[in-house]
Design a protein around this motif. Sequence first.
Motif, PDB file in Angstrom:
ATOM      1  N   ILE A  77      12.905  -1.817  59.096  1.00  0.00           N
ATOM      2  CA  ILE A  77      12.485  -3.210  59.262  1.00  0.00           C
ATOM      3  C   ILE A  77      11.650  -3.656  58.069  1.00  0.00           C
ATOM      4  CG2 ILE A  77      11.002  -4.729  60.639  1.00  0.00           C
ATOM      5  CD1 ILE A  77      11.905  -3.058  63.096  1.00  0.00           C
ATOM      6  N   TYR A  81      12.620  -6.768  55.849  1.00  0.00           N
ATOM      7  CA  TYR A  81      11.666  -7.885  55.758  1.00  0.00           C
ATOM      8  C   TYR A  81      11.317  -8.195  54.307  1.00  0.00           C
ATOM      9  CZ  TYR A  81       7.099 -10.056  55.418  1.00  0.00           C
ATOM     10  OH  TYR A  81       6.055 -10.856  55.034  1.00  0.00           O
ATOM     11  N   GLU A 126       8.343  -7.920  71.100  1.00  0.00           N
ATOM     12  CA  GLU A 126       9.039  -7.601  69.858  1.00  0.00           C
ATOM     13  C   GLU A 126       9.732  -8.843  69.298  1.00  0.00           C
ATOM     14  OE1 GLU A 126      12.704  -4.657  68.725  1.00  0.00           O
ATOM     15  OE2 GLU A 126      11.082  -3.804  69.944  1.00  0.00           O
ATOM     16  N   SER A 127      10.220  -9.728  70.185  1.00  0.00           N
ATOM     17  CA  SER A 127      10.875 -10.962  69.734  1.00  0.00           C
ATOM     18  C   SER A 127       9.892 -11.870  69.014  1.00  0.00           C
ATOM     19  CB  SER A 127      11.482 -11.701  70.938  1.00  0.00           C
ATOM     20  OG  SER A 127      12.523 -10.953  71.517  1.00  0.00           O
ATOM     21  N   PHE A 130       9.372 -10.499  65.540  1.00  0.00           N
ATOM     22  CA  PHE A 130      10.465 -10.835  64.622  1.00  0.00           C
ATOM     23  C   PHE A 130      10.435 -12.327  64.258  1.00  0.00           C
ATOM     24  CE2 PHE A 130      13.093  -7.053  66.281  1.00  0.00           C
ATOM     25  CZ  PHE A 130      12.669  -6.258  65.233  1.00  0.00           C
ATOM     26  N   LEU A 133       7.771 -12.760  61.488  1.00  0.00           N
ATOM     27  CA  LEU A 133       8.263 -12.312  60.176  1.00  0.00           C
ATOM     28  C   LEU A 133       9.294 -13.281  59.617  1.00  0.00           C
ATOM     29  CD1 LEU A 133       8.691  -8.434  60.596  1.00  0.00           C
ATOM     30  CD2 LEU A 133       6.702  -9.717  59.801  1.00  0.00           C
ATOM     31  N   SER A 134      10.120 -13.849  60.476  1.00  0.00           N
ATOM     32  CA  SER A 134      11.158 -14.771  60.026  1.00  0.00           C
ATOM     33  C   SER A 134      10.578 -16.072  59.488  1.00  0.00           C
ATOM     34  CB  SER A 134      12.138 -15.066  61.171  1.00  0.00           C
ATOM     35  OG  SER A 134      12.799 -13.883  61.574  1.00  0.00           O
ATOM     36  N   SER A 251      17.461 -14.672  60.471  1.00  0.00           N
ATOM     37  CA  SER A 251      16.568 -13.642  59.922  1.00  0.00           C
ATOM     38  C   SER A 251      16.132 -12.668  61.006  1.00  0.00           C
ATOM     39  CB  SER A 251      15.333 -14.295  59.295  1.00  0.00           C
ATOM     40  OG  SER A 251      15.696 -15.133  58.224  1.00  0.00           O
ATOM     41  N   MET A 252      15.858 -13.194  62.199  1.00  0.00           N
ATOM     42  CA  MET A 252      15.477 -12.327  63.316  1.00  0.00           C
ATOM     43  C   MET A 252      16.585 -11.318  63.620  1.00  0.00           C
ATOM     44  SD  MET A 252      13.682 -15.153  65.841  1.00  0.00           S
ATOM     45  CE  MET A 252      13.293 -13.947  67.131  1.00  0.00           C
ATOM     46  N   LEU A 255      16.665  -8.645  60.832  1.00  0.00           N
ATOM     47  CA  LEU A 255      15.551  -7.704  60.950  1.00  0.00           C
ATOM     48  C   LEU A 255      15.852  -6.608  61.967  1.00  0.00           C
ATOM     49  CD1 LEU A 255      12.513 -10.172  60.880  1.00  0.00           C
ATOM     50  CD2 LEU A 255      12.993  -8.381  59.195  1.00  0.00           C
ATOM     51  N   SER A 256      16.594  -6.966  62.994  1.00  0.00           N
ATOM     52  CA  SER A 256      16.903  -5.990  64.046  1.00  0.00           C
ATOM     53  C   SER A 256      18.154  -5.175  63.742  1.00  0.00           C
ATOM     54  CB  SER A 256      17.077  -6.704  65.390  1.00  0.00           C
ATOM     55  OG  SER A 256      18.178  -7.598  65.351  1.00  0.00           O
TER      56      SER A 256
END
Length: 513
Positions: A77, A81, A126-127, A130, A133-134, A251-252, A255-256
């Motif tokens: 991740i 990122y 966790e969502s 993300f 970060l997005s 982006s989310m 990332l996953s």
Amino acid sequence: MDVAKWTLILGWAFVALWIPVVIITNRKTHPKALFLLFFTEMWERFSYYGMRALLTLYMVNVLFLGDKMADTRALGIYGSYTAMAYLFPVLGGMIADKFFGYKKSVVIGGVLMMLGHFCLAIKGSESLFFLSLSLIIAGNGYFKPNLASYLGTFYEKNDPRKDGAFTIYYMGVNIGAFLSTLTCGYVGQRIDWHYGFGLAGIGMAIGVLIFILSFKVFGDTGNPPAPEKKILGINPNFFIAGATLLMIPFSMFLLSMSSVMSTVLVATAALIIGYLLYEAFTSEDKVQGQRLAVIVVLFFFHAVFWMLFEQVGGSLTLFTERNVDRVVNGSEIPASLFQSFNPFYIMVFAPVFSWIWLKLNKAKSEPSTPMKFVLGLFQVGLGFLMIVIGGKFFASPGGLIPIAFVALLYLFNTTGELSLSPVGLSMITKLSPGKIVAFVMGAWYLSIALGNKMAGVIGALTSEGGTASLTTQQMLTQSVSTYLVWGVGVVWAAALILLLFVPKLNKWMNGIH
């Protein structure tokens, strides 16, 4: 005595004394805009590096706690990122060139990043992590290429002050990084992770405010290049806003899904490099075409440099937490604070490098940009050699190495960075065609994106198979083995190959030094 706390206090005191010295000694050489952009970038980097200091540690110790593959997930991740943080500037540069101009793009980017950092300050799922970060990724795409490109507009194309200006600007980057790793790292690891992330958001808010208040000094520069044209029959403001919002869930997803991210990154790089090569070989101006070709060649070696340098926020931070004796005077220093070595060294040595380049230029013996890249690659390899030596010859029976070897790694990484990174930024503004400077700057950041994604892949090799069942000594052996192959062998091989290309690249630069 709490060594970490006193380091934090002394760090802020040092910066409070150092910044006036830098400004006073350079105010007659450079325009006022340099120093305003310096402070804008300083606070934006405070936010970015403050969050980065905590990111991998937070994922391993909180978000993925109990997962035997926590290291691998976290480093994957982290690589995705940081890769996207440098990938999206390609689009941000294009938007600034065609529609928004530098000022508007920087403000939009700053606001998005501020929102992302404040979301990280909220304890959630966790969502939400993300999503945070997005938002930062999207904002960075607008902010990063355009602030650096904007600085270049205040200097003539071949102005000998330009390398020095970008070195000073780069020092602003690292003052922000120094203060944030000390402050956010200390608060995050000693008090609360989310308070540390919240401080990063405050830093971003300060950066945006400084930039907006500087508009009077900037004058008419940085405005939209032409009357805004519709995109597919839609007002460009609405179209770009909609596209930006769509990029956030995309982006989310990336990332996953680390493997999908790798595919997207390679495909994007191929398209952009293909476009730059097309521009280079079909340009009616042969000189301009050759200069673009230089950028393309150095693109790949730039990626190799960042592939190893960016272990700092990933595997090296975990290595520091597990395999470095961090007890000083009876007090254990949090692992995140060790990231402050790099920006501290830059604050000290950036003015020295700026002075050296100017002196060598006057003596007509300054190394060319490609040669500076060779020096940068060699030095980052030397830095990783320090960790290899420490691990093989000076480790304790418990698998811990002295702090001195980490300090030496950061020293050589920093001198390598100063030889390569600010010089690369300056090179883009010198060698790029005027109409696509921001786009080429964005493409240049794409090379860092590739390096960052590869950094995650290489970092994962240090914890291959999971670390839960490994002893500290076994973790040390695995890390040292990885750093010997990639951090020393591969990087020095790349430096040697580039050295062979230096004469041809110097010729293609056609008088631009």
